[in-house]
Design a protein around this motif. Structure first.
Motif, PDB file in Angstrom:
ATOM      1  N   GLU A 202       0.837  -1.204   0.000  1.00  0.00           N
ATOM      2  CA  GLU A 202       0.000   0.000   0.000  1.00  0.00           C
ATOM      3  C   GLU A 202       0.870   1.252   0.000  1.00  0.00           C
ATOM      4  OE1 GLU A 202      -2.497  -0.404   3.403  1.00  0.00           O
ATOM      5  OE2 GLU A 202      -3.751  -1.988   2.510  1.00  0.00           O
ATOM      6  N   TRP A 203       1.956   1.216   0.760  1.00  0.00           N
ATOM      7  CA  TRP A 203       2.890   2.346   0.814  1.00  0.00           C
ATOM      8  C   TRP A 203       3.546   2.564  -0.550  1.00  0.00           C
ATOM      9  CZ3 TRP A 203       8.397   2.215   0.562  1.00  0.00           C
ATOM     10  CH2 TRP A 203       9.029   3.415   0.911  1.00  0.00           C
ATOM     11  N   LEU A 204       3.938   1.481  -1.208  1.00  0.00           N
ATOM     12  CA  LEU A 204       4.557   1.597  -2.530  1.00  0.00           C
ATOM     13  C   LEU A 204       3.558   2.106  -3.569  1.00  0.00           C
ATOM     14  CD1 LEU A 204       6.780  -1.614  -2.649  1.00  0.00           C
ATOM     15  CD2 LEU A 204       7.571   0.760  -2.639  1.00  0.00           C
ATOM     16  N   ALA A 205       2.291   1.697  -3.436  1.00  0.00           N
ATOM     17  CA  ALA A 205       1.266   2.179  -4.367  1.00  0.00           C
ATOM     18  C   ALA A 205       1.131   3.696  -4.271  1.00  0.00           C
ATOM     19  CB  ALA A 205      -0.064   1.499  -4.077  1.00  0.00           C
ATOM     20  N   LEU A 206       1.183   4.225  -3.060  1.00  0.00           N
ATOM     21  CA  LEU A 206       1.135   5.681  -2.875  1.00  0.00           C
ATOM     22  C   LEU A 206       2.394   6.335  -3.434  1.00  0.00           C
ATOM     23  CD1 LEU A 206      -0.337   5.906   0.743  1.00  0.00           C
ATOM     24  CD2 LEU A 206      -1.495   6.476  -1.405  1.00  0.00           C
ATOM     25  N   LYS A 207       3.538   5.681  -3.237  1.00  0.00           N
ATOM     26  CA  LYS A 207       4.794   6.213  -3.763  1.00  0.00           C
ATOM     27  C   LYS A 207       4.759   6.292  -5.286  1.00  0.00           C
ATOM     28  CE  LYS A 207       7.705   7.217  -0.453  1.00  0.00           C
ATOM     29  NZ  LYS A 207       8.400   8.525  -0.395  1.00  0.00           N
ATOM     30  N   LYS A 208       4.172   5.286  -5.924  1.00  0.00           N
ATOM     31  CA  LYS A 208       4.097   5.284  -7.388  1.00  0.00           C
ATOM     32  C   LYS A 208       3.337   6.502  -7.891  1.00  0.00           C
ATOM     33  CE  LYS A 208       3.521   1.690  -9.926  1.00  0.00           C
ATOM     34  NZ  LYS A 208       2.995   0.471 -10.576  1.00  0.00           N
ATOM     35  N   GLU A 209       2.336   6.914  -7.136  1.00  0.00           N
ATOM     36  CA  GLU A 209       1.530   8.066  -7.537  1.00  0.00           C
ATOM     37  C   GLU A 209       2.241   9.385  -7.263  1.00  0.00           C
ATOM     38  OE1 GLU A 209      -2.147   7.791  -5.488  1.00  0.00           O
ATOM     39  OE2 GLU A 209      -2.756   5.901  -6.421  1.00  0.00           O
TER      40      GLU A 209
ATOM     41  N   GLN B 160      11.300  10.294 -10.420  1.00  0.00           N
ATOM     42  CA  GLN B 160      11.679   8.964 -10.860  1.00  0.00           C
ATOM     43  C   GLN B 160      10.436   8.124 -11.130  1.00  0.00           C
ATOM     44  OE1 GLN B 160      15.292   7.309  -8.972  1.00  0.00           O
ATOM     45  NE2 GLN B 160      14.788   8.643  -7.270  1.00  0.00           N
ATOM     46  N   THR B 161      10.617   7.113 -11.947  1.00  0.00           N
ATOM     47  CA  THR B 161       9.563   6.144 -12.196  1.00  0.00           C
ATOM     48  C   THR B 161       9.782   4.953 -11.273  1.00  0.00           C
ATOM     49  OG1 THR B 161       9.307   6.792 -14.507  1.00  0.00           O
ATOM     50  CG2 THR B 161       8.564   4.589 -13.910  1.00  0.00           C
ATOM     51  N   LEU B 162       8.759   4.562 -10.559  1.00  0.00           N
ATOM     52  CA  LEU B 162       8.828   3.399  -9.677  1.00  0.00           C
ATOM     53  C   LEU B 162       8.051   2.257 -10.307  1.00  0.00           C
ATOM     54  CD1 LEU B 162       9.353   1.861  -7.023  1.00  0.00           C
ATOM     55  CD2 LEU B 162       7.335   3.015  -6.070  1.00  0.00           C
ATOM     56  N   ARG B 163       8.717   1.125 -10.451  1.00  0.00           N
ATOM     57  CA  ARG B 163       8.045  -0.078 -10.942  1.00  0.00           C
ATOM     58  C   ARG B 163       8.183  -1.172  -9.898  1.00  0.00           C
ATOM     59  NH1 ARG B 163      10.833   0.623 -16.345  1.00  0.00           N
ATOM     60  NH2 ARG B 163       9.540   2.130 -17.444  1.00  0.00           N
ATOM     61  N   VAL B 164       7.132  -1.946  -9.750  1.00  0.00           N
ATOM     62  CA  VAL B 164       7.122  -3.046  -8.790  1.00  0.00           C
ATOM     63  C   VAL B 164       6.775  -4.316  -9.553  1.00  0.00           C
ATOM     64  CG1 VAL B 164       6.101  -3.957  -6.674  1.00  0.00           C
ATOM     65  CG2 VAL B 164       6.385  -1.479  -6.952  1.00  0.00           C
ATOM     66  N   GLY B 165       7.635  -5.321  -9.447  1.00  0.00           N
ATOM     67  CA  GLY B 165       7.403  -6.562 -10.175  1.00  0.00           C
ATOM     68  C   GLY B 165       7.641  -7.780  -9.306  1.00  0.00           C
ATOM     69  N   LEU B 166       7.556  -8.943  -9.934  1.00  0.00           N
ATOM     70  CA  LEU B 166       7.760 -10.219  -9.253  1.00  0.00           C
ATOM     71  C   LEU B 166       8.986 -10.916  -9.827  1.00  0.00           C
ATOM     72  CD1 LEU B 166       4.064 -11.510  -9.260  1.00  0.00           C
ATOM     73  CD2 LEU B 166       5.309 -10.538  -7.311  1.00  0.00           C
ATOM     74  N   LEU B 167       9.747 -11.550  -8.961  1.00  0.00           N
ATOM     75  CA  LEU B 167      10.900 -12.351  -9.364  1.00  0.00           C
ATOM     76  C   LEU B 167      10.800 -13.640  -8.558  1.00  0.00           C
ATOM     77  CD1 LEU B 167      13.571 -11.749 -11.135  1.00  0.00           C
ATOM     78  CD2 LEU B 167      14.695 -11.772  -8.919  1.00  0.00           C
ATOM     79  N   THR B 168      10.230 -14.666  -9.164  1.00  0.00           N
ATOM     80  CA  THR B 168       9.831 -15.835  -8.385  1.00  0.00           C
ATOM     81  C   THR B 168      10.113 -17.138  -9.110  1.00  0.00           C
ATOM     82  OG1 THR B 168       7.898 -16.985  -7.455  1.00  0.00           O
ATOM     83  CG2 THR B 168       7.485 -15.509  -9.293  1.00  0.00           C
TER      84      THR B 168
ATOM     85  N   ILE C  44      -3.866 -10.678  -1.115  1.00  0.00           N
ATOM     86  CA  ILE C  44      -3.015  -9.564  -1.539  1.00  0.00           C
ATOM     87  C   ILE C  44      -3.421  -9.129  -2.945  1.00  0.00           C
ATOM     88  CG2 ILE C  44      -0.644  -8.850  -2.034  1.00  0.00           C
ATOM     89  CD1 ILE C  44       0.257 -11.103  -0.094  1.00  0.00           C
ATOM     90  N   GLU C  45      -3.644  -7.835  -3.127  1.00  0.00           N
ATOM     91  CA  GLU C  45      -3.971  -7.307  -4.448  1.00  0.00           C
ATOM     92  C   GLU C  45      -2.754  -7.426  -5.371  1.00  0.00           C
ATOM     93  OE1 GLU C  45      -6.769  -6.176  -5.698  1.00  0.00           O
ATOM     94  OE2 GLU C  45      -7.928  -6.446  -3.859  1.00  0.00           O
ATOM     95  N   THR C  46      -2.990  -7.785  -6.626  1.00  0.00           N
ATOM     96  CA  THR C  46      -1.881  -7.971  -7.569  1.00  0.00           C
ATOM     97  C   THR C  46      -1.749  -6.835  -8.577  1.00  0.00           C
ATOM     98  OG1 THR C  46      -3.320  -9.274  -9.027  1.00  0.00           O
ATOM     99  CG2 THR C  46      -2.010 -10.484  -7.394  1.00  0.00           C
ATOM    100  N   ASN C  47      -2.628  -5.838  -8.498  1.00  0.00           N
ATOM    101  CA  ASN C  47      -2.604  -4.767  -9.500  1.00  0.00           C
ATOM    102  C   ASN C  47      -1.301  -3.983  -9.502  1.00  0.00           C
ATOM    103  OD1 ASN C  47      -5.192  -5.444 -10.238  1.00  0.00           O
ATOM    104  ND2 ASN C  47      -6.177  -3.881  -8.967  1.00  0.00           N
ATOM    105  N   ILE C  48      -0.621  -3.925  -8.371  1.00  0.00           N
ATOM    106  CA  ILE C  48       0.604  -3.131  -8.278  1.00  0.00           C
ATOM    107  C   ILE C  48       1.749  -3.747  -9.068  1.00  0.00           C
ATOM    108  CG2 ILE C  48       1.466  -4.273  -6.181  1.00  0.00           C
ATOM    109  CD1 ILE C  48       2.500  -1.519  -5.277  1.00  0.00           C
TER     110      ILE C  48
END
Length: 487
Positions: A340-347, A352-360, A376-380
């Protein structure tokens, strides 16, 4: 242009609706091209404007839309407005920087012919290198080729610019070639054909391609054929910070569900009992593909390739069944808060551009199932820069895959110190450091803090939301480092 000469044959691609922006971007950044369906002029314009700045064309169909009407019209200049074959080319090849994106849709189909011909220049360049370094050097030196600019002046430019990664080409009066290339032109053209494929588009179908990396053309046709096209410049890249999260033990915990599904599926597809109890291969920090190969080898299973294919296809169904049978996935402490904190940061991040991804190590389907099952929401998560374990045997390959996707999007703007891996195992730390990435170790999985700290991650914490200050320092700090290579 002869589709029978296409070395990769006639393809039936997977098509996206124009509204499927994420799917389109994933294909574009990973493959250099995405195919569209059910696309009309309005949807084409909307998609083009979502992607960047639309270039105003010479012959705009509707004023202000940026859409060209490519059709048979003898009164207009250019082969695109004839029914003749249109050779492989780059749109606006005479510009200093041609538009990055070409997006099109077929408004009306010809009576006969008019197939689209497409060639990935990455394949072409690999092929040319194998034919000899001297051939490759001809294409990378501006002494041997010139392209006509809009004012009619021919400007020396290499066919392939190694600095920018831009491949430009055409075969008409808009290019001048030295004798050294002219002599080898049949070889060049055969190489392009060998690495090309054809697509027979139907009404409402089209494609979005990387005009810097894909060549396009079409066969001659009879009857009426009308194509709508827009050219798009991508916005100038900002400094980018990418945060890539591991799933198991980092975002959520689902050990019992994972073990039940993995071994149930493997037992069924292998035709012999393979269980957690009779297998000593460690599961932690591994990719599904690498783990699968090691377990099959441990049990001396033959036909490993076919069994692996069947397993990877069936595994998500078994995971869903395990979930329905009462096995659970729970969020790790602090995960929802940090996302949730990162979602606010993205806005709110301006510089800078913030991207959040998965490495799994999970497959894409399994990763999303586990995350969603944990509430957990996956939209981010930006799946177009994420990497998954059903196509890679080890974690370093996962990181390299994500880097390749990021580089395709950001080019030389991608800097390794701006990529942060968040994981819970020693393998996460070791692979991130090997790739030159920053790494946050979180002791929310099967390893204690002491086990992780000894490997000297950039930051370590017991709960994932305790790394906010560290992440915030990266989001507010401009760091200069050496751009990643492709190895």
């Amino acid at each position: 242009m002869d589709i029978n000469r296409c070395g990769l044959g006639i393809k039936e691609p997977v098509f996206h609706l124009p509204s499927d922006l994420q799917g389109i971007q994933e294909d574009f950044y990973e493959h250099g091209i995405a195919f569209l369906k059910d696309c009309d002029e309005v949807k084409l314009g909307q998609l083009a404007n979502q992607l960047g700045e639309v270039v105003r064309p010479r012959n705009e169909k509707t004023s202000g839309t940026g859409i060209s009407n490519i059709r048979y019209d003898p009164s207009l200049e250019g082969k695109g407005y004839s029914s003749e074959e249109l050779y492989f080319h780059t749109d606006r090849s005479g510009w200093d920087l041609p538009p990055r994106i070409l997006v099109s849709t077929l408004k009306s189909k010809s009576t006969d012919g008019g197939a689209s011909m497409l060639a990935n220049t990455s394949r072409i360049l690999r092929d040319i290198k194998e034919q000899g370094e001297d051939f490759y050097k001809l294409l990378t030196n501006a002494k041997y080729s010139s392209f006509r600019s809009d004012d009619g002046v021919f400007v020396p430019r290499p066919i392939y610019d190694e600095t920018t990664g831009l491949f430009r080409f055409r075969f008409d009066d808009g290019i001048q070639l030295s004798a050294a290339i002219v002599i080898r032109f049949p070889q060049l053209f055969e190489t392009i054909y060998r690495n090309s494929f054809a697509v027979a588009l139907q009404q409402g179908q089209g494609y979005l391609l990387d005009n810097h990396k894909f060549l396009h053309g079409r066969t001659s046709f009879t009857g009426t054929r009308e194509l709508l096209r827009a050219l798009v410049n991508l916005p100038a890249p900002k400094s980018v910070v990418t945060i890539l999260f591991d799933v198991d033990g980092t975002l959520c915990r689902s050990e019992e569900m994972s073990v039940d599904a993995f071994y149930s599926c493997l037992t069924d597809v292998a035709g012999k009992p393979i269980t957690h109890d009779n297998t000593t291969v460690s599961l932690h920090g591994r990719t599904d593909l690498g783990l699968l190969q090691d377990i099959l080898a441990f049990h001396n299973v033959e036909s490993k390739t076919s069994i692996a294919e069947r397993f990877l296809e069936s595994h998500p169904k078994y995971l869903q069944a395990s979930l329905e049978n009462g096995f659970s996935s729970i969020p790790c402490p602090g995960v929802k808060e940090i996302l949730e904190w990162l979602a606010l940061k993205k806005e709110n991040v301006d510089s800078q551009t913030l991207r959040v991804g998965l490495l799994t190590g999970n497959s894409r389907a399994n990763a999303l199932l586990k995350i969603r099952a944990a509430g957990i929401e996956t939209n981010i998560f930006d799946l177009s820069i994420s990497a998954f374990g059903d196509t890679h045997v080890d974690r370093i390959s996962l990181i390299q895959d994500s880097m390749k996707k990021q580089r395709a999007r950001d080019g030389s703007n991608l800097r390794e110190s701006k990529v942060i891996i968040v994981g819970d195992t020693p393998l996460d730390i070791e692979c991130a450091k090997k790739a030159g990435c920053a790494v946050v170790a979180v002791a929310s999985g099967n390893y204690k803090m002491d086990d992780l700290v000894v490997l000297e991650p950039d930051h370590a914490c017991a709960k994932i939301d305790e790394c906010k200050d560290y992440l915030d320092s990266h989001l507010n700090l401009s760091v200069t480092s050496v751009p990643l290579n492709d190895s």
